[in-house]
Design an enzyme around this catalytic site. Structure first.
Site, mmCIF file in Angstrom:
data_model
loop_
_atom_site.group_PDB
_atom_site.id
_atom_site.type_symbol
_atom_site.label_atom_id
_atom_site.label_comp_id
_atom_site.label_asym_id
_atom_site.label_seq_id
_atom_site.Cartn_x
_atom_site.Cartn_y
_atom_site.Cartn_z
ATOM 1 N N MET A 87 12.976 -25.131 -23.963
ATOM 2 C CA MET A 87 13.252 -24.632 -22.627
ATOM 3 C C MET A 87 14.596 -23.908 -22.614
ATOM 4 O O MET A 87 15.344 -23.934 -23.585
ATOM 5 C CB MET A 87 13.215 -25.775 -21.630
ATOM 6 C CG MET A 87 11.813 -26.299 -21.432
ATOM 7 S SD MET A 87 11.437 -26.648 -19.745
ATOM 8 C CE MET A 87 11.638 -28.402 -19.798
ATOM 9 N N CYS A 88 14.916 -23.288 -21.508
ATOM 10 C CA CYS A 88 16.086 -22.427 -21.391
ATOM 11 C C CYS A 88 17.310 -23.210 -20.920
ATOM 12 O O CYS A 88 17.232 -24.393 -20.609
ATOM 13 C CB CYS A 88 15.785 -21.294 -20.414
ATOM 14 S SG CYS A 88 14.250 -20.409 -20.770
ATOM 15 N N GLU A 89 18.455 -22.533 -20.876
ATOM 16 C CA GLU A 89 19.659 -23.111 -20.290
ATOM 17 C C GLU A 89 20.247 -22.139 -19.286
ATOM 18 O O GLU A 89 20.212 -20.914 -19.474
ATOM 19 C CB GLU A 89 20.690 -23.476 -21.365
ATOM 20 C CG GLU A 89 20.265 -24.661 -22.215
ATOM 21 C CD GLU A 89 21.449 -25.465 -22.745
ATOM 22 O OE1 GLU A 89 22.577 -25.319 -22.214
ATOM 23 O OE2 GLU A 89 21.228 -26.247 -23.686
#
Length: 260
Positions: A1-3
């Site tokens: 997943m992203c940040e």
């Protein structure tokens, strides 16, 4: 997943220090190497500057150049991507940008939405991510509600309702801003930190860099950072509760919705 990463401040402030830490997670200390982006709003009202690349932020020459630009803004948003839906391509890199209510709005998302959203009539995705589709759906919903961008309470309440609905479809941690307001919503993971006088030093968790903010600020400065995970090792970060939403202006939380 992203940040995710965002800054809200009461005086034009650069996000250089925090962005350096985030960029290291884009392929060096983390596996978020599928693109990056940064949006910085002109504090004089001249619009928004957006920098995006599909390369890993930790090794991207443009990301290094942007970190040295010393972009000063009342609000900035940055993102590093780990692709889950949509190919690794420039059009799928966050933050996404649209005009709504006569203003520039930017959006970044961390998570996955497991259901298809109905296509709108005005706002359509240019890429293939569920994130951009969610942004377009939110703007269509705001338009359908007949809201003005100057209606602080109505806008916040509608953004909370939209975010709750999207979170029920999967994972929805997001940041939305028009350059003055910053809306942050935590479905699963988001942290916040406010720096104000007396300012102290901060050390990045992902780079050998320490900054003494007392040498760079005035006693009246207020800066709030929102990040997926804490970026420094010697400051107190607060984890948002699941379903918690914040509306920030000039570095201060002006509205808060407690989660479920």
């Amino acid at each position: 997943m992203c940040e995710l990463l965002a800054l809200s401040a009461n005086t034009p402030t650069d996000m250089t220090f925090s962005f350096r830490g985030l960029a290291r997670r884009g392929g060096a200390t983390g596996d978020h190497g599928d693109g990056w982006g940064l949006a910085s709003f002109d504090p004089s009202g001249g619009g928004v500057s957006i920098y995006r690349e599909k390369e890993a932020a930790a090794f991207c020459p443009l990301a290094a150049q942007v970190a040295d630009l010393n972009l000063k803004a009342h609000c900035s948003i940055a993102h590093i991507r780990k692709a889950t839906k949509g190919e690794v391509a420039l059009e799928n890199c966050h933050p996404f940008h649209r005009r709504w209510g006569g203003q520039d709005w930017v959006f970044a998302h961390n998570g996955d939405i497991h259901e298809s959203l109905p296509p709108g009539s005005t706002y359509l995705p240019l890429g293939s991510t569920d994130s951009e589709a969610a942004f377009c759906w939110i703007l269509e919903t705001l338009s359908a509600a007949g809201l003005s961008p100057n209606n602080e309470q109505g806008l916040f309440e509608q953004l909370v309702r939209c975010s709750d609905e999207l979170a029920a479809m999967g994972i929805f941690n997001c940041l939305i801003s028009n350059g003055a307001w910053l809306f942050a919503y935590a479905s699963t993971k988001l942290h916040t930190l406010t720096r104000r006088a007396p300012f102290t030093t901060a050390t990045l968790a992902d780079d050998d860099l320490t900054l003494d903010f007392s040498q760079l600020t005035t006693p009246d400065d207020v800066v709030t950072i929102v990040s997926t995970a804490p970026l420094t090792t010697n400051e107190h970060w607060r984890a948002l509760e699941p379903g918690e939403a914040l509306l920030l202006n000039a570095g201060e939380v002006i509205r808060q919705h407690r989660g479920r």
